[in-house]
Design a protein around this motif. Structure first.
Motif, PDB file in Angstrom:
ATOM      1  N   ILE B  41       0.897  -1.232   0.097  1.00 20.73           N
ATOM      2  CA  ILE B  41      -0.126   0.046  -0.109  1.00 20.73           C
ATOM      3  C   ILE B  41       1.034   1.009  -0.129  1.00 20.73           C
ATOM      4  N   LEU B  42       1.934   1.166   0.883  1.00 19.14           N
ATOM      5  CA  LEU B  42       2.812   2.356   0.885  1.00 19.14           C
ATOM      6  C   LEU B  42       3.567   2.575  -0.348  1.00 19.14           C
ATOM      7  N   TRP B  43       4.041   1.434  -0.979  1.00 22.97           N
ATOM      8  CA  TRP B  43       4.684   1.251  -2.127  1.00 22.97           C
ATOM      9  C   TRP B  43       3.804   2.253  -3.476  1.00 22.97           C
ATOM     10  N   GLU B  44       2.720   1.773  -3.409  1.00 21.85           N
ATOM     11  CA  GLU B  44       1.639   2.268  -4.511  1.00 21.85           C
ATOM     12  C   GLU B  44       1.276   3.982  -4.293  1.00 21.85           C
ATOM     13  N   ALA B  45       1.561   4.232  -2.878  1.00 21.78           N
ATOM     14  CA  ALA B  45       0.935   5.505  -2.550  1.00 21.78           C
ATOM     15  C   ALA B  45       2.113   6.733  -2.764  1.00 21.78           C
ATOM     16  N   GLY B  68      -0.787   6.094  14.824  1.00 14.68           N
ATOM     17  CA  GLY B  68      -0.167   7.175  14.122  1.00 14.68           C
ATOM     18  C   GLY B  68       1.475   6.944  14.087  1.00 14.68           C
ATOM     19  N   GLU B  69       1.910   7.274  15.228  1.00 18.22           N
ATOM     20  CA  GLU B  69       3.381   7.259  15.468  1.00 18.22           C
ATOM     21  C   GLU B  69       4.114   5.998  15.348  1.00 18.22           C
ATOM     22  N   GLU B  70       3.354   4.965  15.726  1.00 21.33           N
ATOM     23  CA  GLU B  70       4.055   3.718  15.424  1.00 21.33           C
ATOM     24  C   GLU B  70       4.007   3.318  13.910  1.00 21.33           C
ATOM     25  N   ALA B  71       3.070   3.755  13.394  1.00 16.53           N
ATOM     26  CA  ALA B  71       2.716   3.100  11.920  1.00 16.53           C
ATOM     27  C   ALA B  71       4.061   4.042  11.006  1.00 16.53           C
ATOM     28  N   LEU B  72       4.157   5.459  11.434  1.00 17.99           N
ATOM     29  CA  LEU B  72       5.081   6.337  10.702  1.00 17.99           C
ATOM     30  C   LEU B  72       6.497   5.870  10.981  1.00 17.99           C
ATOM     31  N   ARG B  73       6.613   5.310  12.048  1.00 16.48           N
ATOM     32  CA  ARG B  73       8.180   4.746  12.426  1.00 16.48           C
ATOM     33  C   ARG B  73       8.227   3.554  11.782  1.00 16.48           C
ATOM     34  N   ASP B  74       7.249   2.533  11.596  1.00 18.50           N
ATOM     35  CA  ASP B  74       7.566   1.457  10.746  1.00 18.50           C
ATOM     36  C   ASP B  74       7.523   1.781   9.351  1.00 18.50           C
ATOM     37  N   ALA B  75       7.105   2.789   8.763  1.00 21.70           N
ATOM     38  CA  ALA B  75       6.997   3.233   7.454  1.00 21.70           C
ATOM     39  C   ALA B  75       8.386   3.900   7.086  1.00 21.70           C
ATOM     40  N   GLU B  76       8.750   4.662   8.037  1.00 24.58           N
ATOM     41  CA  GLU B  76      10.103   5.191   7.743  1.00 24.58           C
ATOM     42  C   GLU B  76      11.176   4.203   7.667  1.00 24.58           C
ATOM     43  N   LEU B  78      10.962   1.180   6.857  1.00 27.63           N
ATOM     44  CA  LEU B  78      10.914   0.217   5.452  1.00 27.63           C
ATOM     45  C   LEU B  78      11.426   1.036   4.351  1.00 27.63           C
ATOM     46  N   ALA B  79      11.110   2.353   4.584  1.00 22.91           N
ATOM     47  CA  ALA B  79      11.551   3.433   3.336  1.00 22.91           C
ATOM     48  C   ALA B  79      13.134   3.397   3.233  1.00 22.91           C
ATOM     49  N   LYS B  80      13.643   3.590   4.648  1.00 23.93           N
ATOM     50  CA  LYS B  80      15.231   3.575   4.539  1.00 23.93           C
ATOM     51  C   LYS B  80      15.697   2.501   4.264  1.00 23.93           C
ATOM     52  N   ASP B  81      15.163   1.179   4.352  1.00 22.50           N
ATOM     53  CA  ASP B  81      15.696  -0.003   4.110  1.00 22.50           C
ATOM     54  C   ASP B  81      15.714  -0.214   2.768  1.00 22.50           C
ATOM     55  N   LEU B  82      14.636   0.165   2.090  1.00 18.97           N
ATOM     56  CA  LEU B  82      14.570  -0.024   0.669  1.00 18.97           C
ATOM     57  C   LEU B  82      15.384   0.847   0.050  1.00 18.97           C
ATOM     58  N   ALA B  83      15.446   2.093   0.564  1.00 22.09           N
ATOM     59  CA  ALA B  83      16.554   3.129  -0.025  1.00 22.09           C
ATOM     60  C   ALA B  83      17.859   2.738   0.030  1.00 22.09           C
ATOM     61  N   LYS B  84      18.290   1.983   0.994  1.00 24.45           N
ATOM     62  CA  LYS B  84      19.538   1.636   0.906  1.00 24.45           C
ATOM     63  C   LYS B  84      19.793   0.463  -0.444  1.00 24.45           C
ATOM     64  N   HIS B  85      18.864  -0.069  -0.798  1.00 25.53           N
ATOM     65  CA  HIS B  85      18.876  -1.154  -1.818  1.00 25.53           C
ATOM     66  C   HIS B  85      18.550  -0.363  -3.321  1.00 25.53           C
ATOM     67  N   GLY B  86      18.274   0.967  -3.031  1.00 23.44           N
ATOM     68  CA  GLY B  86      18.155   1.821  -4.418  1.00 23.44           C
ATOM     69  C   GLY B  86      16.862   1.658  -5.211  1.00 23.44           C
ATOM     70  N   ILE B  87      15.880   1.250  -4.142  1.00 22.03           N
ATOM     71  CA  ILE B  87      14.559   0.922  -4.842  1.00 22.03           C
ATOM     72  C   ILE B  87      13.429   2.055  -4.487  1.00 22.03           C
ATOM     73  N   LEU B  88      13.750   2.642  -3.419  1.00 22.16           N
ATOM     74  CA  LEU B  88      12.982   4.098  -3.173  1.00 22.16           C
ATOM     75  C   LEU B  88      14.031   5.097  -2.969  1.00 22.16           C
ATOM     76  N   LEU B  89      13.599   6.233  -3.025  1.00 17.07           N
ATOM     77  CA  LEU B  89      14.195   7.708  -2.686  1.00 17.07           C
ATOM     78  C   LEU B  89      13.674   8.268  -1.665  1.00 17.07           C
ATOM     79  N   ILE B  90      14.533   8.788  -0.772  1.00 12.06           N
ATOM     80  CA  ILE B  90      14.023   9.613   0.378  1.00 12.06           C
ATOM     81  C   ILE B  90      14.578  10.962   0.354  1.00 12.06           C
ATOM     82  N   SER B  91      13.813  12.047   0.668  1.00  8.84           N
ATOM     83  CA  SER B  91      14.534  13.231   0.675  1.00  8.84           C
ATOM     84  C   SER B  91      13.326  14.047   1.611  1.00  8.84           C
ATOM     85  N   ASP B  92      14.277  15.300   1.901  1.00  5.83           N
ATOM     86  CA  ASP B  92      13.483  16.307   2.717  1.00  5.83           C
ATOM     87  C   ASP B  92      12.482  17.369   2.116  1.00  5.83           C
ATOM     88  N   GLN B  93      12.856  17.244   0.743  1.00 10.22           N
ATOM     89  CA  GLN B  93      12.112  18.074  -0.421  1.00 10.22           C
ATOM     90  C   GLN B  93      11.319  17.161  -1.338  1.00 10.22           C
TER      91      GLN B  93
END
Lengths: 379, 106
Positions: B41-45, B68-76, B78-93
């Motif tokens: 769901i996150l990937w698609e959104a 909400g807080e727990e879900a956001l922590r888990d989502a972050e 996941l995003a960091k983990d997938l970003a390490k593999h180059g399949i997601l991009l993370i930015s503050d912009q």
């Protein structure tokens, strides 16, 4: 195939999803290989718009692996437009090409578009042999140059060779060339009939002695003792196993929109120009027939010693006349591998035995014969 | 990492939804990933334009009745983990095609 990819393919099978599709963009080619199974004339290829429409339908149907092949894909002027669109739809794209038209610019573009792998046909490490097979002078040099361009872009390249009488002495040379270029190398041990059923190209096959030699060469098959071991008896599981992925998780679309279970299985199941891709996949009577094939139902193969280990190709069997019949090419491979003739080879040998000079035949029943009423007569 | 976090899918992946799960292959090294239904769901959104906490609130919290807080922590994570593999991009912009390049195959 990696374990995870296999797991996903199994899940696709359970969900009825076409996981992997080959689309041939053209049958035209800039090489004229002696063993090729295609008619290279253009009989009305799908347009760019038709192909894009098909790709969209395939993505919606759940296709993950998209193999673009031909003919020679780079002969299509819209090739990069099609590829770009395929990547927008997030397909895992694999290419099959002779690479003759790939230069630095094309290689860089393939990297930008994150193509997963590029399979390049190489039949010998010697120009005089490779070029005689492709009938294009200079083709080996150009293909090798292209492989270097692709490698310089860190793309995954696989050299694909086909065993024939003409190149049987060069298989190790091709492998050494692949090592030198830092690419993978595959060897297909059989030439297949043409898609129109013409079997004359089969005379190019290297023959049983070459197969036997390769099947004992650990550079190609790993552990020879294991590979050539007598087959274990068929189990109930193997009797019910699927012959291959054709029609189950994989299929093929020709440049004219014809939908087949596999590129090597020219049984028309529909045409994507007239029907939706997913409708053919789900409802084609021909595909349902292909999906129903199990070893248990095959008259002679079900009784064959090689039943559980045979690589029987239903497409080749179809080209031999019956998709539920034997694929003699695979019988020959099983024999070359183990030295044990298949049930079909034995039957063939018996059929080919000279006729007896004196034959005993039953006399047909004669109505109202003189034997009526005394309990005799032929049935 | 909590704060202004934008996430986008890399253009250098192959991906397809299979049932409720997402199959993702990195073009950088051909590594395969399967994402569970929540991660799917996150990937698609993620679109590079919407803040991650907004996505978590609208797509995860409402759907799964989680904190909400727990879900956001888990989502972050996941995003960091997938970003390490180059399949997601993370930015503050916000992430646009122009600033979305990831390291290529090395």
């Amino acid at each position: 195939m990696s374990a995870l990819l296999q797991e996903m393919s199994d899940r696709a099978l359970a969900l009825g999803v076409p996981f992997s599709v080959q689309v041939d963009l053209t049958y035209r080619c800039n090489e004229k290989c002696i063993h090729c199974y295609l008619d290279h004339d253009d009989h009305g290829e799908m347009t760019t718009a038709e192909i894009k429409f098909l790709l969209k339908e395939m993505a919606e149907a759940g296709v993950f692996i998209l193999t673009l092949s031909g003919g020679e894909v780079f002969l299509r002027r819209d090739f990069f437009e099609i590829l770009e669109y395929a990547r927008e739809l997030t397909f895992c794209v694999k290419l099959k090409t002779n690479a003759v038209l790939i230069r630095e610019e094309q290689a860089a573009r393939l990297r930008e578009l994150a193509v997963q792998s590029i399979q390049v046909s190489i039949y010998s490490h010697r120009p005089e042999v490779h070029d005689a097979i492709t009938k294009v002078p200079g083709s080996l040099r150009r293909s090798i140059n292209a492989i270097r361009f692709l490698k310089s872009q860190n793309l995954k390249v696989i050299m694909a060779n086909v065993l024939m009488t003409a190149n049987r002495e060069d298989i190790h040379g091709v492998r050494a060339l692949a090592d030198e270029l830092g690419v993978e190398c595959t060897l297909d041990p059989t030439v297949t009939p043409m898609m129109d059923g013409d079997r004359s190209v089969l005379t190019l096959n290297a023959g049983e002695s070459a197969l036997r030699q390769i099947f004992r060469d650990e550079a190609f098959i790993g552990n020879a003792e294991e590979f050539c071991a007598p087959p274990p008896p068929p189990t109930p599981d193997s009797m019910d196993s699927l012959p291959c992925s054709a029609g189950h998780t994989a299929c093929y679309v020709s440049p004219y929109g014809e939908f087949y279970p596999c590129v090597q299985f020219p049984l028309s199941c529909g045409n994507v120009r007239r029907q939706r891709f997913i409708d053919i996949w789900r409802n084609s009577e021909q595909l349902k027939e292909v999906r129903s094939i199990r070893l248990r139902d095959l008259t002679s193969c079900s009784k064959c010693a090689h039943g559980s280990t045979c690589t029987r190709c239903p497409g080749l069997a179809f080209l031999e006349g019956n998709m539920r019949g034997p694929s003699i090419a695979d019988c020959e491979k099983s024999y070359a591998r183990t030295g044990i003739p298949s049930a079909n080879l034995l039957a063939k040998t018996e059929t080919a035995a000279p006729r007896r000079l004196v034959q005993i035949q039953l006399v047909p029943a004669i109505t109202g014969s003189r034997f009526d009423g005394i309990g005799a007569g032929a049935q | 990492m909590s704060g202004r976090v934008y996430v986008a899918r890399s253009a250098r992946v192959a991906a397809r939804k299979l049932g409720e799960e997402m199959l993702v292959m990195s073009a950088v090294d051909s590594t395969l990933f399967t994402l569970n239904p929540t991660a799917t769901i996150l990937w698609e959104a993620v679109d590079g334009a919407t803040l991650l906490d907004e996505i978590v609130n609208s797509k995860i919290c409402s759907e799964f009745e989680v904190n909400g807080e727990e879900a956001l922590r888990d989502a972050e994570m996941l995003a960091k983990d997938l970003a390490k593999h180059g399949i997601l991009l993370i930015s503050d912009q916000p992430i646009t095609p122009a600033n979305s390049r990831v390291p290529e195959r090395v």
